[in-house]
Structure formats: structure tokens, C-alpha cells
Write a protein that holds these residues in place. Structure first.
Motif, mmCIF file in Angstrom:
data_model
loop_
_atom_site.group_PDB
_atom_site.id
_atom_site.type_symbol
_atom_site.label_atom_id
_atom_site.label_comp_id
_atom_site.label_asym_id
_atom_site.label_seq_id
_atom_site.Cartn_x
_atom_site.Cartn_y
_atom_site.Cartn_z
ATOM 1 N N SER A 15 0.821 -1.209 0.000
ATOM 2 C CA SER A 15 0.000 0.000 0.000
ATOM 3 C C SER A 15 0.856 1.261 0.000
ATOM 4 O O SER A 15 0.440 2.295 -0.505
ATOM 5 N N CYS A 16 2.050 1.175 0.571
ATOM 6 C CA CYS A 16 2.926 2.337 0.712
ATOM 7 C C CYS A 16 4.170 2.222 -0.160
ATOM 8 O O CYS A 16 5.222 2.746 0.201
ATOM 9 N N LYS A 17 4.083 1.557 -1.299
ATOM 10 C CA LYS A 17 5.287 1.321 -2.077
ATOM 11 C C LYS A 17 5.886 2.606 -2.652
ATOM 12 O O LYS A 17 7.062 2.643 -2.951
ATOM 13 N N ASP A 18 5.108 3.656 -2.794
ATOM 14 C CA ASP A 18 5.633 4.932 -3.273
ATOM 15 C C ASP A 18 6.073 5.822 -2.118
ATOM 16 O O ASP A 18 6.416 6.976 -2.331
ATOM 17 N N GLY A 19 6.043 5.324 -0.905
ATOM 18 C CA GLY A 19 6.401 6.110 0.268
ATOM 19 C C GLY A 19 5.173 6.806 0.825
ATOM 20 O O GLY A 19 4.116 6.862 0.212
ATOM 21 N N GLY A 20 5.284 7.318 2.010
ATOM 22 C CA GLY A 20 4.178 8.008 2.643
ATOM 23 C C GLY A 20 3.281 7.052 3.415
ATOM 24 O O GLY A 20 3.578 5.876 3.575
ATOM 25 N N TYR A 21 2.189 7.587 3.888
ATOM 26 C CA TYR A 21 1.246 6.834 4.713
ATOM 27 C C TYR A 21 0.071 6.371 3.867
ATOM 28 O O TYR A 21 -0.269 6.998 2.866
ATOM 29 N N ALA A 22 -0.544 5.299 4.301
ATOM 30 C CA ALA A 22 -1.749 4.784 3.663
ATOM 31 C C ALA A 22 -2.773 4.481 4.754
ATOM 32 O O ALA A 22 -2.406 4.083 5.853
ATOM 33 N N GLN A 87 4.269 -8.102 -5.067
ATOM 34 C CA GLN A 87 4.089 -6.758 -5.611
ATOM 35 C C GLN A 87 3.602 -6.814 -7.039
ATOM 36 O O GLN A 87 2.816 -5.982 -7.471
ATOM 37 N N ASN A 88 4.067 -7.789 -7.792
ATOM 38 C CA ASN A 88 3.672 -7.902 -9.183
ATOM 39 C C ASN A 88 2.249 -8.429 -9.340
ATOM 40 O O ASN A 88 1.588 -8.127 -10.323
ATOM 41 N N SER A 89 1.768 -9.215 -8.376
ATOM 42 C CA SER A 89 0.467 -9.852 -8.537
ATOM 43 C C SER A 89 -0.671 -9.139 -7.824
ATOM 44 O O SER A 89 -1.826 -9.370 -8.145
ATOM 45 N N ALA A 90 -0.402 -8.279 -6.855
ATOM 46 C CA ALA A 90 -1.470 -7.665 -6.071
ATOM 47 C C ALA A 90 -1.769 -6.256 -6.568
ATOM 48 O O ALA A 90 -0.887 -5.538 -7.002
ATOM 49 N N ALA A 91 -3.039 -5.885 -6.482
ATOM 50 C CA ALA A 91 -3.440 -4.531 -6.846
ATOM 51 C C ALA A 91 -3.225 -3.620 -5.650
ATOM 52 O O ALA A 91 -3.572 -3.964 -4.530
ATOM 53 N N CYS A 92 -2.673 -2.437 -5.896
ATOM 54 C CA CYS A 92 -2.354 -1.507 -4.811
ATOM 55 C C CYS A 92 -3.367 -0.370 -4.792
ATOM 56 O O CYS A 92 -3.725 0.158 -5.836
ATOM 57 N N PRO A 93 -3.824 0.030 -3.605
ATOM 58 C CA PRO A 93 -4.709 1.191 -3.538
ATOM 59 C C PRO A 93 -3.922 2.469 -3.813
ATOM 60 O O PRO A 93 -2.707 2.516 -3.656
ATOM 61 N N THR A 94 -4.627 3.494 -4.210
ATOM 62 C CA THR A 94 -3.992 4.761 -4.521
ATOM 63 C C THR A 94 -3.792 5.559 -3.250
ATOM 64 O O THR A 94 -4.710 5.705 -2.445
ATOM 65 N N VAL A 95 -2.581 6.074 -3.060
ATOM 66 C CA VAL A 95 -2.262 6.911 -1.923
ATOM 67 C C VAL A 95 -2.146 8.339 -2.445
ATOM 68 O O VAL A 95 -1.400 8.608 -3.373
ATOM 69 N N VAL A 96 -2.914 9.253 -1.862
ATOM 70 C CA VAL A 96 -2.937 10.632 -2.314
ATOM 71 C C VAL A 96 -2.284 11.512 -1.266
ATOM 72 O O VAL A 96 -2.650 11.468 -0.093
ATOM 73 N N GLU A 97 -1.306 12.299 -1.704
ATOM 74 C CA GLU A 97 -0.679 13.261 -0.810
ATOM 75 C C GLU A 97 -1.271 14.631 -1.102
ATOM 76 O O GLU A 97 -1.402 15.037 -2.247
ATOM 77 N N VAL A 98 -1.626 15.336 -0.051
ATOM 78 C CA VAL A 98 -2.186 16.671 -0.187
ATOM 79 C C VAL A 98 -1.116 17.668 0.225
ATOM 80 O O VAL A 98 -0.623 17.630 1.345
ATOM 81 N N LYS A 99 -0.780 18.535 -0.696
ATOM 82 C CA LYS A 99 0.213 19.561 -0.409
ATOM 83 C C LYS A 99 -0.462 20.918 -0.520
ATOM 84 O O LYS A 99 -1.149 21.204 -1.492
#
Length: 132
Positions: A15-22, A87-99
Motif C-alpha cells: 500500500s505504501c510502495k511509493d512512500g508516505g502513509y496509507a 508486488q507484481n500480482s497484487a493490486a495496490c490502492p492509490t495513496v494521495v498526498e495533499v500539499k
């Protein structure tokens, strides 16, 4: 590390593969567990606390069965290859950062509006006292 902790960490890492919180629901953790494992909320919460204590994750807040979590490490020590497969087989939710962006122009506009409002208010008060 037990199977539940590994599954919980893998869910957070995906869920956090791009960094940040989920923000992850307790039901999503339960769905990430292998088929034969128990899906008790207490065991999932215990796994989250153990992972946080060991420094693998950070829990920003937990309200009910909603958790705001981040993976502090890329993978568990002996999980590197298995994690790449999931990581290749599972769908990841979108994590949105608000700046929030606040420019100098916006600050000047707010300051000018406040100054003009104060000037108009004092002009009205002066006009009222002059009339009395």
C-alpha cells in the motif's frame, strides 16, 4: 516472525510502495492473511504493534479498525524475493498526498483585504461619531 505479521507487513508495504502513509481498514488486513489463518482483530492489532516495536512500520493513528500506517523498511530480512512476487500480482490502492501551496501573492491579497476592511470600518465609525 509469524505468518500474520508477515502478511500484515506485506499489505502495508504494498500500500505504501511509493512512500508516505496509507489508510488501511482492518478488513483489508484480514483479507491479506493466508486462507488457513485466523482472522481475529486482536491478532492483527498485536501484529501491528509488534511490527511498530521492531521498527518495520509507523502507525500515525488508529481509530476503530482504520489505521494510518507507513512502511519504514522496504521488506522483511528474509522476505525480499517473496515480496517482489506479491508486488507484481497484487493490486495496490492509490495513496494521495495533499500539499498546500501558499504563495506570496495570496498573502499580499489577504493583507490588503484586511487593511481595507479595517480602514472602511474606522471610516464608518468616524462618520457615525461626526453625525452625533
Amino acid at each position: 516472525m509469524d505468518v500474520i505479521s508477515r502478511a500484515v507487513f506485506n499489505k502495508i508495504a504494498l500500500s505504501c510502495k511509493d512512500g508516505g502513509y496509507a489508510i488501511i481498514d482492518g478488513a483489508e488486513f484480514a483479507d491479506a492473511l493466508p486462507e488457513g489463518e485466523r482472522r481475529a482483530a486482536g491478532e492483527i492489532e498485536g501484529a501491528l504493534k509488534a511490527l511498530q516495536k521492531q521498527g518495520y512500520i509507523d502507525i500515525k493513528y488508529a481509530r476503530g479498525d482504520m489505521y494510518c500506517v507507513a512502511a519504514l523498511k522496504a521488506a522483511l530480512p528474509d522476505e525480499q524475493k517473496e515480496n517482489e512476487k506479491t508486488q507484481n500480482s497484487a493490486a495496490c490502492p492509490t495513496v494521495v498526498e495533499v500539499k498546500q501551496k501558499f504563495s506570496k501573492i495570496a498573502a499580499a491579497a489577504y493583507a490588503a483585504a484586511a487593511f481595507l476592511g479595517g480602514a472602511a470600518g474606522s471610516a464608518i465609525v468616524c462618520a457615525i461619531f461626526a453625525a452625533v
